[in-house]
Design a protein around this motif. Structure first.
Motif, PDB file in Angstrom:
ATOM      1  N   LYS A 126       0.834  -1.198   0.000  1.00 27.90           N
ATOM      2  CA  LYS A 126       0.000   0.000   0.000  1.00 27.90           C
ATOM      3  C   LYS A 126       0.874   1.255   0.000  1.00 27.90           C
ATOM      4  CE  LYS A 126      -4.198  -1.880   2.055  1.00 27.90           C
ATOM      5  NZ  LYS A 126      -4.962  -1.720   0.799  1.00 27.90           N
ATOM      6  N   ASP A 127       0.323   2.317  -0.547  1.00 30.33           N
ATOM      7  CA  ASP A 127       1.016   3.597  -0.513  1.00 30.33           C
ATOM      8  C   ASP A 127       0.999   4.181   0.890  1.00 30.33           C
ATOM      9  OD1 ASP A 127       1.466   3.678  -3.333  1.00 30.33           O
ATOM     10  OD2 ASP A 127      -0.595   4.349  -3.631  1.00 30.33           O
TER      11      ASP A 127
ATOM     12  N   ASN B  55      -3.389   3.968  -3.048  1.00 28.32           N
ATOM     13  CA  ASN B  55      -3.754   2.683  -2.467  1.00 28.32           C
ATOM     14  C   ASN B  55      -3.545   2.814  -0.957  1.00 28.32           C
ATOM     15  OD1 ASN B  55      -4.271   0.038  -1.860  1.00 28.32           O
ATOM     16  ND2 ASN B  55      -2.428  -0.788  -2.840  1.00 28.32           N
ATOM     17  N   TYR B  56      -4.632   2.961  -0.225  1.00 22.74           N
ATOM     18  CA  TYR B  56      -4.500   3.286   1.192  1.00 22.74           C
ATOM     19  C   TYR B  56      -5.466   2.469   2.044  1.00 22.74           C
ATOM     20  CZ  TYR B  56      -8.898   5.929   1.328  1.00 22.74           C
ATOM     21  OH  TYR B  56     -10.214   6.288   1.295  1.00 22.74           O
ATOM     22  N   GLU B  57      -5.254   2.545   3.344  1.00 20.18           N
ATOM     23  CA  GLU B  57      -6.151   1.925   4.310  1.00 20.18           C
ATOM     24  C   GLU B  57      -6.333   2.879   5.487  1.00 20.18           C
ATOM     25  OE1 GLU B  57      -4.428  -1.589   6.047  1.00 20.18           O
ATOM     26  OE2 GLU B  57      -2.491  -0.634   6.387  1.00 20.18           O
TER      27      GLU B  57
END
Length: 277
Positions: free
Chosen positions: A2-3, A32-34
């Protein structure tokens, strides 16, 4: 991979947390994250709210007791490492993310590999600028002045103004000694080199300590006012009610205890790092 992992530490602020998460989702990040929320046993409706309203977009860690800020942050870092995130964005729930702000920081950090921590400009809801970066490390006098009635003395006011960089407009990017932990964009590679937050602190001083450790191995701490985020923070005056009341205030006691741990950790070192900034 992820980024970015966005880590939010919550304690008894469900409404602010809801607003924070919604601001992230509204921003429609092109990364692309969480989102990882760590709740420190708020014992309110926080856990249910996350499970009901954000179960598809947010990972929740519900602690059975209040572990303190650094331990909760480190829980989030462990989760971020599982997804091999390149960066973490550490947020207090009273932060509102503005559109495109996170992407701008991400791109800037990608181009400036020597920056470990970047802090955006934090503004109040009315648009006024908050003091969120500092060119010197905290001293015993500063803690005393900011947390007791002694801060009203003429000499103390000058010391505090210098610490808060009151004569600077906070509109120019610059290297600093440390950034408030309420909003920190941090490079994961740097974390792997210096380690996570120091868990000897329960709350307060962990952000000072972390930034200092990054500086000591050659990274930069950077204040970047091109990007703004709204901070709904209102610090109650520690001096209200006089010295006796301020000393028995729980937040003051925690701050002083953390400060003592910090000063004991660094008492043999000097502040030549911050003097160069």
């Amino acid at each position: 991979m992820k980024d970015l992992s966005i880590i939010i530490i919550n304690y008894k602020t469900p409404s602010l947390l809801r607003q924070c998460i919604k601001s992230i989702l509204r921003a429609k990040l092109k990364l692309n994250y969480e989102i990882i929320v760590i709740d420190n046993n708020s014992r309110d409706n926080t856990v249910q709210m996350i499970e009901d309203d954000f179960y598809e977009t947010t990972k929740l860690i519900a602690n059975k007791k209040n572990l303190g800020f650094p331990k909760a942050v480190n829980q989030g870092i462990v989760e971020a490492k599982k997804n091999q995130s390149k960066y973490i964005l550490l947020l207090n729930p009273d932060i509102t993310v503005l559109p495109n702000s996170i992407e701008l920081i991400f791109d800037f950090m990608e181009k400036n590999k020597d920056i470990a921590v970047l802090g955006p400009q934090l503004i109040n809801p009315d648009g006024s600028i908050q003091n969120s970066c500092f060119t010197q490390f905290t001293t015993p006098a500063i803690v005393l002045y900011r947390r007791t009635i002694f801060g009203k003395l003429r000499k103390a006011k000058g010391t505090i103004d210098n610490f808060l960089m009151a004569n600077w407009d906070h509109k120019t990017p610059r290297n600093v000694a440390w950034i408030l932990g309420s909003c920190m964009f941090v490079r994961m590679l740097a974390i792997k080199k210096v380690g996570p937050m120091d868990e000897r602190f329960f709350m307060y001083m962990e952000d000072v300590d972390w930034c200092r450790r990054f500086l000591e191995i050659g990274y930069r701490i950077y204040y970047w006012p091109r990007v703004k985020m709204v901070h709904y923070y209102q610090r109650a005056s520690a001096t209200e009610g006089g010295l006796l009341r301020s000393m028995f205030n729980r937040q003051t006691r925690i701050h002083i205890a953390s400060a003592l741990k910090y000063f004991l950790k660094y008492w043999k070192r000097n502040d030549t790092i911050s003097e160069k900034l």
